[in-house]
Design a protein around this motif. Sequence first.
Motif, PDB file in Angstrom:
ATOM      1  N   LEU A 111       0.842  -1.074  -0.027  1.00  0.00           N
ATOM      2  CA  LEU A 111      -0.023  -0.001   0.165  1.00  0.00           C
ATOM      3  C   LEU A 111       0.732   1.186   0.112  1.00  0.00           C
ATOM      4  O   LEU A 111       1.548   1.395   1.022  1.00  0.00           O
ATOM      5  N   PRO A 112       0.859   1.979  -1.103  1.00  0.00           N
ATOM      6  CA  PRO A 112       1.810   2.809  -0.969  1.00  0.00           C
ATOM      7  C   PRO A 112       1.226   4.124  -0.012  1.00  0.00           C
ATOM      8  O   PRO A 112       0.022   4.423  -0.108  1.00  0.00           O
ATOM      9  N   PRO A 113       2.194   4.631   0.357  1.00  0.00           N
ATOM     10  CA  PRO A 113       1.779   5.958   1.247  1.00  0.00           C
ATOM     11  C   PRO A 113       1.191   7.295   0.828  1.00  0.00           C
ATOM     12  O   PRO A 113       1.371   6.994  -0.373  1.00  0.00           O
ATOM     13  N   PRO A 114       0.501   7.939   1.310  1.00  0.00           N
ATOM     14  CA  PRO A 114      -0.077   9.176   0.452  1.00  0.00           C
ATOM     15  C   PRO A 114       1.092   9.970   0.011  1.00  0.00           C
ATOM     16  O   PRO A 114       1.987   9.961   0.511  1.00  0.00           O
ATOM     17  N   SER A 115       0.853  10.543  -1.499  1.00  0.00           N
ATOM     18  CA  SER A 115       1.835  11.080  -2.066  1.00  0.00           C
ATOM     19  C   SER A 115       1.966  12.549  -1.533  1.00  0.00           C
ATOM     20  O   SER A 115       3.338  13.018  -1.801  1.00  0.00           O
ATOM     21  N   SER A 116       1.191  13.040  -0.745  1.00  0.00           N
ATOM     22  CA  SER A 116       0.985  14.453  -0.167  1.00  0.00           C
ATOM     23  C   SER A 116       0.320  14.602   0.956  1.00  0.00           C
ATOM     24  O   SER A 116      -0.534  14.024   1.128  1.00  0.00           O
ATOM     25  N   THR A 117       0.498  15.921   1.385  1.00  0.00           N
ATOM     26  CA  THR A 117      -0.393  16.097   2.690  1.00  0.00           C
ATOM     27  C   THR A 117      -1.807  16.550   1.918  1.00  0.00           C
ATOM     28  O   THR A 117      -2.624  16.418   2.836  1.00  0.00           O
ATOM     29  N   GLU A 118      -2.011  16.787   0.773  1.00  0.00           N
ATOM     30  CA  GLU A 118      -3.097  16.944   0.228  1.00  0.00           C
ATOM     31  C   GLU A 118      -4.176  15.972  -0.024  1.00  0.00           C
ATOM     32  O   GLU A 118      -5.186  15.909  -0.334  1.00  0.00           O
ATOM     33  N   MET A 119      -3.427  14.631  -0.158  1.00  0.00           N
ATOM     34  CA  MET A 119      -3.838  13.279  -0.690  1.00  0.00           C
ATOM     35  C   MET A 119      -4.193  12.265   0.560  1.00  0.00           C
ATOM     36  O   MET A 119      -3.651  12.290   1.576  1.00  0.00           O
ATOM     37  N   VAL A 120      -5.220  11.544   0.203  1.00  0.00           N
ATOM     38  CA  VAL A 120      -5.772  10.620   1.094  1.00  0.00           C
ATOM     39  C   VAL A 120      -5.933   9.502   0.476  1.00  0.00           C
ATOM     40  O   VAL A 120      -6.392   9.164  -0.612  1.00  0.00           O
ATOM     41  N   ARG A 121      -5.367   8.377   1.218  1.00  0.00           N
ATOM     42  CA  ARG A 121      -5.169   6.975   0.619  1.00  0.00           C
ATOM     43  C   ARG A 121      -6.404   6.189   1.474  1.00  0.00           C
ATOM     44  O   ARG A 121      -6.455   6.125   2.503  1.00  0.00           O
ATOM     45  N   LEU A 122      -7.529   5.482   0.484  1.00  0.00           N
ATOM     46  CA  LEU A 122      -8.173   4.967   1.049  1.00  0.00           C
ATOM     47  C   LEU A 122      -8.343   3.370   0.567  1.00  0.00           C
ATOM     48  O   LEU A 122      -7.519   3.239  -0.419  1.00  0.00           O
ATOM     49  N   PHE A 123      -8.300   2.319   1.512  1.00  0.00           N
ATOM     50  CA  PHE A 123      -7.961   0.812   1.132  1.00  0.00           C
ATOM     51  C   PHE A 123      -8.882   0.131   1.732  1.00  0.00           C
ATOM     52  O   PHE A 123      -9.752   0.323   2.612  1.00  0.00           O
ATOM     53  N   ALA A 124      -9.025  -1.158   1.058  1.00  0.00           N
ATOM     54  CA  ALA A 124      -9.756  -2.358   1.551  1.00  0.00           C
ATOM     55  C   ALA A 124      -9.059  -3.514   1.403  1.00  0.00           C
ATOM     56  O   ALA A 124      -8.243  -3.750   0.278  1.00  0.00           O
ATOM     57  N   VAL A 125      -9.108  -4.438   2.215  1.00  0.00           N
ATOM     58  CA  VAL A 125      -8.294  -5.681   2.358  1.00  0.00           C
ATOM     59  C   VAL A 125      -9.141  -6.872   2.263  1.00  0.00           C
ATOM     60  O   VAL A 125     -10.036  -6.956   2.827  1.00  0.00           O
ATOM     61  N   SER A 126      -8.761  -7.656   1.405  1.00  0.00           N
ATOM     62  CA  SER A 126      -9.612  -9.156   1.385  1.00  0.00           C
ATOM     63  C   SER A 126      -8.527 -10.207   1.494  1.00  0.00           C
ATOM     64  O   SER A 126      -7.115  -9.944   1.836  1.00  0.00           O
ATOM     65  N   LYS A 127      -8.638 -11.727   1.605  1.00  0.00           N
ATOM     66  CA  LYS A 127      -7.844 -12.722   1.907  1.00  0.00           C
ATOM     67  C   LYS A 127      -7.100 -12.658   0.519  1.00  0.00           C
ATOM     68  O   LYS A 127      -5.536 -13.137   0.494  1.00  0.00           O
ATOM     69  N   GLU A 128      -7.595 -12.321  -0.654  1.00  0.00           N
ATOM     70  CA  GLU A 128      -6.844 -12.469  -2.132  1.00  0.00           C
ATOM     71  C   GLU A 128      -5.811 -11.072  -2.459  1.00  0.00           C
ATOM     72  O   GLU A 128      -5.224 -11.358  -3.084  1.00  0.00           O
ATOM     73  N   LYS A 129      -6.779  -9.994  -2.062  1.00  0.00           N
ATOM     74  CA  LYS A 129      -6.167  -8.620  -2.689  1.00  0.00           C
ATOM     75  C   LYS A 129      -6.299  -7.731  -1.558  1.00  0.00           C
ATOM     76  O   LYS A 129      -6.902  -7.543  -0.724  1.00  0.00           O
ATOM     77  N   LEU A 130      -5.479  -6.514  -1.972  1.00  0.00           N
ATOM     78  CA  LEU A 130      -5.411  -5.239  -1.278  1.00  0.00           C
ATOM     79  C   LEU A 130      -6.003  -4.219  -2.280  1.00  0.00           C
ATOM     80  O   LEU A 130      -5.463  -4.301  -3.674  1.00  0.00           O
ATOM     81  N   PHE A 131      -6.937  -3.654  -2.117  1.00  0.00           N
ATOM     82  CA  PHE A 131      -7.435  -2.616  -2.966  1.00  0.00           C
ATOM     83  C   PHE A 131      -7.103  -1.165  -2.422  1.00  0.00           C
ATOM     84  O   PHE A 131      -7.295  -1.055  -1.170  1.00  0.00           O
ATOM     85  N   TYR A 132      -6.701  -0.095  -3.203  1.00  0.00           N
ATOM     86  CA  TYR A 132      -6.701   1.259  -2.771  1.00  0.00           C
ATOM     87  C   TYR A 132      -6.764   2.332  -3.877  1.00  0.00           C
ATOM     88  O   TYR A 132      -6.662   1.946  -4.997  1.00  0.00           O
ATOM     89  N   THR A 133      -6.876   3.298  -3.362  1.00  0.00           N
ATOM     90  CA  THR A 133      -7.174   4.563  -4.351  1.00  0.00           C
ATOM     91  C   THR A 133      -6.730   5.602  -3.541  1.00  0.00           C
ATOM     92  O   THR A 133      -6.175   5.625  -2.203  1.00  0.00           O
ATOM     93  N   GLU A 134      -6.009   6.582  -4.166  1.00  0.00           N
ATOM     94  CA  GLU A 134      -5.649   7.998  -3.575  1.00  0.00           C
ATOM     95  C   GLU A 134      -6.505   9.243  -4.433  1.00  0.00           C
ATOM     96  O   GLU A 134      -6.398   9.330  -5.474  1.00  0.00           O
ATOM     97  N   LEU A 135      -7.063   9.935  -3.415  1.00  0.00           N
ATOM     98  CA  LEU A 135      -7.642  11.220  -3.902  1.00  0.00           C
ATOM     99  C   LEU A 135      -7.225  12.316  -3.169  1.00  0.00           C
ATOM    100  O   LEU A 135      -7.261  12.355  -1.813  1.00  0.00           O
ATOM    101  N   PRO A 136      -7.388  13.826  -3.601  1.00  0.00           N
ATOM    102  CA  PRO A 136      -7.480  14.795  -3.003  1.00  0.00           C
ATOM    103  C   PRO A 136      -8.372  14.940  -1.943  1.00  0.00           C
ATOM    104  O   PRO A 136      -9.650  14.468  -2.189  1.00  0.00           O
ATOM    105  N   GLU A 137      -7.966  15.326  -0.568  1.00  0.00           N
ATOM    106  CA  GLU A 137      -9.040  15.406   0.448  1.00  0.00           C
ATOM    107  C   GLU A 137     -10.193  16.438   0.049  1.00  0.00           C
ATOM    108  O   GLU A 137     -11.434  16.182   0.321  1.00  0.00           O
ATOM    109  N   ALA A 138      -9.806  17.376  -0.698  1.00  0.00           N
ATOM    110  CA  ALA A 138     -10.851  18.284  -1.211  1.00  0.00           C
ATOM    111  C   ALA A 138     -11.844  17.408  -2.320  1.00  0.00           C
ATOM    112  O   ALA A 138     -13.204  17.905  -2.007  1.00  0.00           O
TER     113      ALA A 138
END
Length: 175
Positions: A111-138
């Motif tokens: 899971l990559p860390p947030p790329s900046s202080t304006e970005m939020v990393r959201l994640f979900a975890v299953s037994k098979e996969k890790l899902f993530y996205t990053e979007l600006p907080e705004a």
Amino acid sequence: MKQAYLNMRNFWLDVKNLENRKGVIEIGPDKISVAGIEMAMQDGADVKHLFLATNSLGDSSLYFENNSKSGLGGVIGGHGHEALQNAAAHMLAHASKLTGEMTAVGAGGELPPPSSTEMVRLFAVSKEKLFYTELPEAVLRNPENNFYPFFAYSQQTLGLFKQQQEDASSPQAHS
């Protein structure tokens, strides 16, 4: 990231830690058991991270890098705090509906860390996969955004963690 913070982060991202626990529920088409967010904040010249996670057993934790000797602060919550458990369960439910709009990597993926202080990393975890996205907080604060409910419930959960801590440290809590 400081090692103690990384250790707790990695614990929550490894769904194998739930394998032998009774009552684990897998939610949605991708069988999500853990969900959360990660944010970065400027602290003087340093960037510090905050990590919030919940699982389908009703356990939730909040970890943050700080200036203590270990470099880690945190709060474990949920049990006995119905509002916090409810908000965290809603966050998990919304995360399970959004995996198709997230990047997927195999179990044990990074899971990559947030790329900046304006970005939020959201994640979900299953037994098979890790899902993530990053979007600006705004963008996440826009009710028209698909990830808005996931983010909004994460923010409610953060607020309830703070309330739980305030309740625990109030004079009435010690009498």
